[in-house]
Write an enzyme that holds these catalytic residues in place. Sequence first.
Site, PDB file in Angstrom:
ATOM      1  N   CYS A  13       0.835  -1.201   0.000  1.00 60.92           N
ATOM      2  CA  CYS A  13       0.000   0.000   0.000  1.00 60.92           C
ATOM      3  C   CYS A  13       0.874   1.257   0.000  1.00 60.92           C
ATOM      4  O   CYS A  13       1.530   1.545  -0.987  1.00 60.92           O
ATOM      5  CB  CYS A  13      -0.967  -0.049   1.178  1.00 60.92           C
ATOM      6  SG  CYS A  13      -2.336   1.104   1.024  1.00 60.92           S
ATOM      7  N   GLU A  69      -0.561  -8.441   5.128  1.00 63.07           N
ATOM      8  CA  GLU A  69      -0.277  -8.471   6.570  1.00 63.07           C
ATOM      9  C   GLU A  69      -1.549  -8.291   7.397  1.00 63.07           C
ATOM     10  O   GLU A  69      -1.513  -8.431   8.614  1.00 63.07           O
ATOM     11  CB  GLU A  69       0.780  -7.405   6.905  1.00 63.07           C
ATOM     12  CG  GLU A  69       0.276  -6.005   7.187  1.00 63.07           C
ATOM     13  CD  GLU A  69      -0.301  -5.277   5.975  1.00 63.07           C
ATOM     14  OE1 GLU A  69      -0.518  -5.897   4.914  1.00 63.07           O
ATOM     15  OE2 GLU A  69      -0.576  -4.063   6.105  1.00 63.07           O
ATOM     16  N   HIS A  76      -3.392  -5.740   1.262  1.00 65.78           N
ATOM     17  CA  HIS A  76      -2.679  -5.884   2.535  1.00 65.78           C
ATOM     18  C   HIS A  76      -2.550  -7.343   2.971  1.00 65.78           C
ATOM     19  O   HIS A  76      -3.374  -7.821   3.750  1.00 65.78           O
ATOM     20  CB  HIS A  76      -3.429  -5.113   3.622  1.00 65.78           C
ATOM     21  CG  HIS A  76      -3.284  -3.636   3.542  1.00 65.78           C
ATOM     22  ND1 HIS A  76      -2.246  -2.944   4.123  1.00 65.78           N
ATOM     23  CD2 HIS A  76      -4.035  -2.708   2.924  1.00 65.78           C
ATOM     24  CE1 HIS A  76      -2.373  -1.646   3.885  1.00 65.78           C
ATOM     25  NE2 HIS A  76      -3.459  -1.478   3.153  1.00 65.78           N
TER      26      HIS A  76
END
Lengths: 98, 236
Positions: free
Chosen positions: B86, B205, B203
Amino acid sequence: MSANIDAISAVRRSYLAEVFVSLKSAVNDPEGLAIRDGLRSLGYAQVEAVRAGKYLRVTLDAESTDDAHSQVAAMCEQLLTNPVMESYHVALTPLSDH
Amino acid sequence: MRYGVIIFPGSNGDHDALKAVELGLGEEAVAIWHKETTVEGCDALLIPGGFSYGDYLRAGAIARFSPIMDAVTEFANAGGPVLGICNGFQILTEAQLLPGALLRNGSLSFVCDWINVRVESDRTPFTAELDPGTVLRLPIAHGQGRYFVTEDQLSELEANDQVVFRYADARGEVHDDHNPNASVGHIAGVCNERGNVVGLMPHPERAYDATIGGDEGLQLLGAVARQLTTAGTVRA
């Protein structure tokens, strides 16, 4: 010798560089399109296109107009714009002598 | 195996990244403040999401001048695996470690959703275990994720196998309805020519456990550890 130094320092002055940044013409500008549509819905049917952008005022010290131009061009290439997607132009105004 | 997570003022995905590595993978993660000048001891680097420097000027534009970025660049140029997520992706394009640029979403709206990406290339250390065509379900949260390159550059990226992810539907079909930000070529992620530096808008994560909505991000984050372990190049 001191006369020369005086002559050089006498031409140093401040300049105002107005930097206009916009997306390159090939890049779709949804912000500009939304503003255009807003103007049209206000009744400004004559509006053909709007491109949105950024306006920066940089005050700098330079030896000459050429020097100021080349300094600001370098700043634009290195930080003020992203050459991948943006183009720019600069309007330079001499300010008071030092 | 030690992951370094670079933290800038305004990063907000840093703790997600640290927790994903520690809890999701059971590996070691260290936080590296942007004022530091070395990434020594790290085997892979994660540049997390957020709004570094408030997205002033352009997203990622100021972060690239942080002291740590010299060490990140050196690590990347030496072939070390780097993943920009991002805002991390935006920083890597501004630092010219990745091609292209990220612009305001086509809709002008911030998008926050779960989407699908199709893996396009398995030549990066993060996608090496995934067959091209594999679909991953990952969250997105961004206002400036519209990937841009010129048509010529797009052809070059495709010819060089640098497109790593495209937005797709759950079956892996690519079409405009499933392109959340109007990216060129539906591109969600790319890599550098060498393949060791990868950036993506979704994302991984934030997808490290089924209880938070999904765990498919671990397939990307974990692959690099297994790649390095197999290659015997883990330093830590």
